[in-house]
Enzyme design. Structure first.
Site, PDB file in Angstrom:
ATOM      1  N   GLU A 135      -1.166   5.816 -51.927  1.00 27.51           N
ATOM      2  CA  GLU A 135      -1.462   4.459 -52.421  1.00 27.51           C
ATOM      3  C   GLU A 135      -2.857   4.393 -53.055  1.00 27.51           C
ATOM      4  OE1 GLU A 135      -0.091   2.892 -48.525  1.00 27.51           O
ATOM      5  OE2 GLU A 135       0.931   1.383 -49.744  1.00 27.51           O
ATOM      6  N   GLU A 137       6.029   5.642 -44.694  1.00 26.55           N
ATOM      7  CA  GLU A 137       5.682   4.613 -43.690  1.00 26.55           C
ATOM      8  C   GLU A 137       6.868   4.112 -42.882  1.00 26.55           C
ATOM      9  OE1 GLU A 137       4.392   4.774 -46.694  1.00 26.55           O
ATOM     10  OE2 GLU A 137       2.300   4.102 -46.724  1.00 26.55           O
TER      11      GLU A 137
END
Ligand SMILES: C[C@H](O)CC(=O)SCCNC(=O)CCNC(=O)[C@H](O)C(C)(C)COP(=O)(O)OP(=O)(O)OC[C@H]1O[C@@H](n2cnc3c(N)ncnc32)[C@H](O)[C@@H]1OP(=O)(O)O
Length: 722
Positions: free
Chosen positions: A116, A136
């Site tokens: 990210e 995640e």
């Protein structure tokens, strides 16, 4: 002292290189994130800086947000940062919105928050082998640093959903073809290429792209809605008990429908909520428990170095032996497969071939690689060929005297350093090695079927097994990509000890009037891959009876003796292989309930001398789950009390990987602790009064319940709670 940092170095070329430093995987702790922000701000202010490169130390970009911080955030010991601080203030408004361009230089891995951060840079350069992904969901959360918004904009919605929902990383090369990275270079050219790329952006020779506002890869709204609808249906089907995949899809949709900034806010909100969920707590527990299984006090902390295993012999080419051989050759171990005659040998080698061929069929292996892998396997009929192997794994049928003879022979032919392992799933290793002088090198290597697929390896040590041999086998396990659980020696070890009461509870319930198909449905709904009866059909009645006998003989006081499976076996109903077991199977292996089963149940009931209990005929799903699993918890407590397992979290992993217990419930003991030892104990006591010894809580459980202590706490700690 802080946890990790970043370092800023400015070169003569005017490029500031910011390096993430937090070994072993440069995880993004709050310290690292705040330091990253500060260094970005400094780079913005300095006149000698024209552009920025972000990279990670030790040839790794970053393994993502610091998972060790989850516990503190969940318990309230660590304060949650204000909503949007990281994803909006730092990642978006400081990194992506910077007035100077930045390029991510990615080696090793860029996972979760790591990717990210990289996606907020204005370009990405990677090595071909780096792993990039957003895993995640495996932790019960969603990407929380803008990944739900930027990944679809970089690679398109379909691919982004696949990567996120399946937690599936891609290698650098694929990332390049997807548009996730802009160039692939060798590791030693990485940072220099990134520097030049950053300067090229400054000089407008390369585009300055803010991923958050990229729209060319996004499908038109109508198509996007269809894709999302399909993804929702898939998520509901694959994991009906999990909410976070659906939340993730909603968050992605928000960004597409209302714009990426709105998407970021929705992501931040959802992330904070999911972080507190039971699912997240359970999955984070599993993450650390899995890594903890290879840390064994008194063994792996002694500085022992694993010896090199150059060649392995497998005895027996049946289902297990051939699966183990497959697992080994797939990880480049030369293997000698020994059988007793040509016919069996040919069949064994045929099984290994078939295992590899199914990989080729599924596109996971080329024909060329198959040939190469298979060339590592040599079939033999005599012991002579075992003289130069470093490890033997015996995988013959579960017959004590046969195994004893084999170990005597092995001692004669194998080198004195050779590890002598047995794949027995139930038999006491001391018995197997009784007639040898090599007790220090005898160890259990219990694989689960199919051995080349199932991830667990139960390593069984006796009082005499040398620590070196344990360390050696742990290393082999790691190389063949298995998660090891090291346990002590007893009948059934850890996994089968837990499996036994599970099957027995199921038999007890049907004999007393519960509906077997309802039991299977309730257990599947709880999250097991299938119910106990469907499972017995799958493994076959022969195996179920053979292991059953071992238990009834060894633990008679708590065994429930049912004749149900034997009665069905007499009628040649042996499970799926005969198309008839507790279910009947059609040509496509589809299982349907069989009304004829009633007949067998009634007969078994009269042999056991029990009668139908109206209460058990109309059990709720919750009651079924508890009556099935509390006896498993009870047995797990005995396993802990006897020191068969070193720590409770090892049993959690054994249950998840060996029994199929749902990982999002954290494993058997973690789940039990979420309900409380008192509650479990009181229910077992109640049932033992009505249905007998089988349910009687063990001393360990009684003691914990009396003190209100968790089952997972180490003994002393539980005692000190008094
Ligand atoms: C807001 C964000 O969107 C949220 C997030 O980023 S959540 C985190 C997302 N990242 C992940 O899920 C990656 C998790 N890690 C992994 O999959 C693997 O550890 C890996 C692929 C990075 C490395 O695997 P491998 O080389 O086999 O080593 P492995 O034993 O797993 O890890 C090495 C050590 O790093 C630790 N570690 C790995 N990732 C970590 C992380 N993100 N945070 C903290 N510690 C981490 C492990 O616990 C282990 O510690 P130990 O040596 O004390 O046991």
């Amino acid at each position: 002292m802080g946890k990790g940092t970043t370092v800023l170095e400015v070169g003569d070329d005017g490029v500031a290189v910011i390096t993430l430093i937090n070994p072993p995987v440069n995880s993004l702790s709050f310290d690292v994130l705040l330091s990253l922000k500060e260094n970005y701000e400094q780079a913005q202010q300095r006149d000698d800086v024209k552009a920025i490169v972000v990279t990670g130390s030790g040839n790794k970009f970053s393994g993502g947000f610091d998972i060790t911080a989850f516990g503190g955030l969940q318990s309230g010991k660590m304060e949650q940062p204000k909503k949007g601080l990281i994803s909006i203030e730092i990642i978006t408004d400081t990194l992506e919105a910077a007035r100077k361009p930045s390029v991510a230089a990615i080696d090793g891995l860029a996972l979760g928050g790591g990717l990210e951060v990289a996606m907020a840079c204005h370009a990405r350069i990677s090595t071909a082998t780096a792993q990039l992904g957003l895993p995640e969901l495996q932790l019960g959360i969603i990407p929380g640093f803008g990944g739900t918004q930027r990944l679809p904009r970089l690679v398109g919605l379909t691919k982004a959903l696949e990567m996120i929902l399946m937690s599936k990383p891609v290698k650098g090369n694929e990332a390049h073809s997807l548009g996730l990275v802009d160039a692939i270079v060798p590791s030693n050219e990485l940072v220099n290429t990134a520097r030049r790329w950053a300067l090229d952006i400054v000089e407008c020779r390369r585009p300055w792209v803010a991923s958050l506002y990229k729209a060319d890869k996004l499908e038109p709204l109508g198509d996007a809605r269809e894709i999302l609808k399909f993804a929702r249906a898939q998520a509901r089907k694959q994991a009906p008990n999990l909410k976070h995949p659906l939340v993730c899809i909603d968050v992605i949709e928000e960004g597409i429908v209302s714009g990426p900034r709105a998407g970021l806010w929705k992501e931040a909100e959802a992330f904070q909520g999911l972080l507190q969920s039971e699912t997240c707590k359970s999955l984070v527990h599993i993450f650390f428990a899995q890594r903890g299984t290879s840390k064994i006090p008194g063994i792996t902390d002694q500085g022992l170095v694993p010896r090199r295993i150059n060649k392995v012999a497998i005895l027996g080419g049946g289902l297990m032996g051939s699966g183990i051989a497959t697992a080994l050759i797939l990880s480049n171990y030369p293997v000698v497969l020994k059988e007793v005659n040509e016919k069996f040998l040919e069949a064994g080698i045929g099984r290994v071939k078939a295992n590899l061929q199914s990989r080729v069929k599924r596109g996971n292996m080329t024909q060329e690689k198959l040939e190469k892998t298979l060339s590592l396997l040599k079939g033999v009929l005599d012991y002579e060929s075992l003289r130069d192997v470093d490890m033997v794994i015996e995988a013959v049928i579960e017959n004590v005297s046969l195994k004893q003879q084999i170990f005597v022979d092995l001692e004669k032919y194998c080198a004195p350093h050779c590890i002598l392992a047995s794949n027995t799933s139930t038999i006491d290793l001391n018995l197997i090695g009784e007639k040898t002088m090599s007790k220090d090198r005898i160890i259990g290597a219990h694989f689960f079927s199919p051995a080349h697929v199932m991830p667990l390896l139960e390593i069984v040590r006796t009082q005499k097994t040398s620590p070196q041999v344990i360390v050696d086998l742990l290393d082999v396990g790691k190389r063949i990509k298995k998660t090891p659980v090291v346990v002590g020696n007893c009948t059934g070890f850890a996994v089968n000890r837990m499996f036994f009461p599970y099957t027995q509870a199921a038999l007890l319930l049907v004999e007393r009037g519960s509906d077997l198909y309802q039991i299977d449905r309730a257990i599947t709904k709880f999250g097991m891959p299938m119910g106990p009866f469907r499972l017995v059909d799958l493994v076959g009645f022969g195996v179920a009876l053979a292991t059953g006998i071992q238990f009834v003989e060894n633990f008679p006081e708590r065994s429930y003796k049912s004749m149900l499976i034997s009665l069905m076996q007499e009628d040649k109903r042996l499970g799926e292989s005969t198309r008839k077991g507790f279910y009947v199977y059609d040509n496509k292996r589809k299982a349907s309930p069989d009304p004829e089963i009633k007949k067998y149940i009634e007969k078994a009931r009269s042999i056991s001398g029990v009668s139908v209990d109206p209460k058990l005929m109309k059990l709720s799903e919750k009651d079924i789950v508890e009556m099935m699993f509390f006896p498993v918890v009870n047995e797990a407590c005995r396993v802990l009390d006897e020191g068969i397992a070193v720590k409770a979290s090892d049993l959690d992993i054994a249950a998840v990987m060996g029994m199929g217990f749902p990982p999002y419930r954290g494993g058997i003991i973690f789940w039990a602790d979420s309900l409380g030892s008192k509650y479990i104990c009181s229910r077992l006591e109640e049932w033992s009064k009505m249905y007998g010894q089988f349910f009687k809580p063990c001393a360990y459980l009684l003691e914990r319940a009396a003190k209100g202590a968790p089952l997972s706490a180490p003994l002393e700690q539980a005692k000190s709670r008094l």
